[in-house]
Design a protein around this motif. Structure first.
Motif: not given
Ligand SMILES: Cc1c(CN(C)C(=O)CCc2cnc3c(c2)CCC(=O)N3)oc2ccccc12
Ligand SMILES: NC(=O)c1ccc[n+]([C@@H]2O[C@H](COP(=O)([O-])OP(=O)(O)OC[C@H]3O[C@@H](n4cnc5c(N)ncnc54)[C@H](O)[C@@H]3O)[C@@H](O)[C@H]2O)c1
Length: 258
Positions: A94-95, A97, A147, A155, A157, A197
């Motif tokens: 989690f981060a 948004r 990941y 970009p 992330y 997520a």
């Molecule tokens: C792939 C990919 C992902 C999926 N992934 C690998 C992830 O690790 C997602 C992790 C994540 C962590 N924190 C949050 C969120 C997703 C969305 C909702 C929120 O509030 N916080 O996320 C991206 C974000 C930007 C670019 C690519 C990606």
């Protein structure tokens, strides 16, 4: 009869039946493992309890990984019901948004960085510490989910990539320390998958489609494919593997695609 017969696996990170942790739990159960699940917060409880029923387990425990008390309570309960632990799966990130849009230099904040690292990286150490005696007793295996953003500047992330780099280094440090106790620590690095997520991410759909076209196997990976690799890496078939990050991404990471 499967290659995880008799193994006891605690899975942290199931939110629904799209979760990567659900794919891991399902494939481990299919290989004979006994499953225990945790859920984050009351609103996920009933859904995770239903999934637990489907997986043939009644061990469903509340866990927010930012709480050392809740981590201790989970392993106290696992000690009571199982007396040891063969597999610990960490599938949590989690981060805030707003950290995940635009240039990192614009999006990053001190607090957002701390939150992302606490929940997405330190929590692997915290859980392994909490389960250490139980894992040592059974010579268990630890698994987390990373990941490509840990190694490449993907970009948007942003801080999550920095946290994943920390997570992957954590896999190596834990593996180095715990090998002498017979505990192995590995990661799968998954390609993009449509999960909860991912739902909150701008243009995720187009990113998925672009990735599929640029992937050697010409398709996105599924939570079952990630689950199969995680099950293998946590099994005795992978007894010689520790400290490794294994890509399950259709080969995307080996290409020069942008
Ligand atoms: C792939 C990919 C992902 C999926 N992934 C690998 C992830 O690790 C997602 C992790 C994540 C962590 N924190 C949050 C969120 C997703 C969305 C909702 C929120 O509030 N916080 O996320 C991206 C974000 C930007 C670019 C690519 C990606
Ligand atoms: N979906 C993808 O494209 C993708 C690709 C590679 C890696 N990953 C990684 O896979 C893992 C699982 O994510 P997912 O895609 O299955 O999404 P998901 O939303 O189904 O799972 C994320 C889980 O993290 C849990 N979580 C968040 N904060 C927590 C906290 N403080 N305490 C306890 N649990 C907490 C949520 O409850 C949820 O169960 C994450 O580490 C993510 O970075 C996802």
């Amino acid at each position: 009869m499967g290659f995880l017969d008799g193994k006891k696996a605690l899975i942290v990170g199931v939110a629904n039946n799209k979760s990567i942790a659900y794919g891991i739990a399902k494939q481990m159960q299919a290989q004979g493992a006994e499953i225990a699940l945790t859920f984050q917060g009351e609103k996920l409880k009933s859904r995770v309890e239903k999934i637990a029923e489907e997986l043939g387990t009644s061990i469903v425990l509340p866990l927010d990984v930012t709480s050392d008390e809740e981590i201790t309570a989970v392993f106290t309960e696992i000690e009571k019901v199982w007396g040891g632990l063969d597999i610990l799966v960490h599938s949590v990130a989690f981060a805030p948004r707003e950290e995940l849009e635009g240039r990192m230099i614009d999006a990053s904040t001190r607090q957002g960085f701390a939150i992302a690292h606490d929940i997405s990286a330190y929590s692997l150490t915290a859980l392994t510490k909490g389960g250490y005696e139980l894992l040592k007793k059974n010579k268990g295996a630890v698994m987390t989910v990373s990941y490509l953003g840990a190694e490449r500047a993907v970009p948007n992330y942003n801080v999550m990539g920095i946290a994943k780099a920390s997570l992957e280094a954590t896999v190596r440090y834990l593996a180095a320390d715990l090998g002498q106790d017979g505990i192995r620590v590995n990661a799968v690095s998954a390609g993009p998958i449509r999960t909860l997520a991912a739902a909150g991410i701008k243009d995720f759909r187009s990113m998925l489609e672009k990735a599929a076209l640029a992937t050697p196997l010409r398709q996105n990976v599924t939570i079952e494919e990630v689950g199969n690799t995680a099950a293998f890496l946590c099994s005795d078939l992978a007894s010689g593997i520790t400290g490794e990050v294994t890509y399950v991404d259709g080969g995307y990471n080996i290409t020069a695609s942008t």
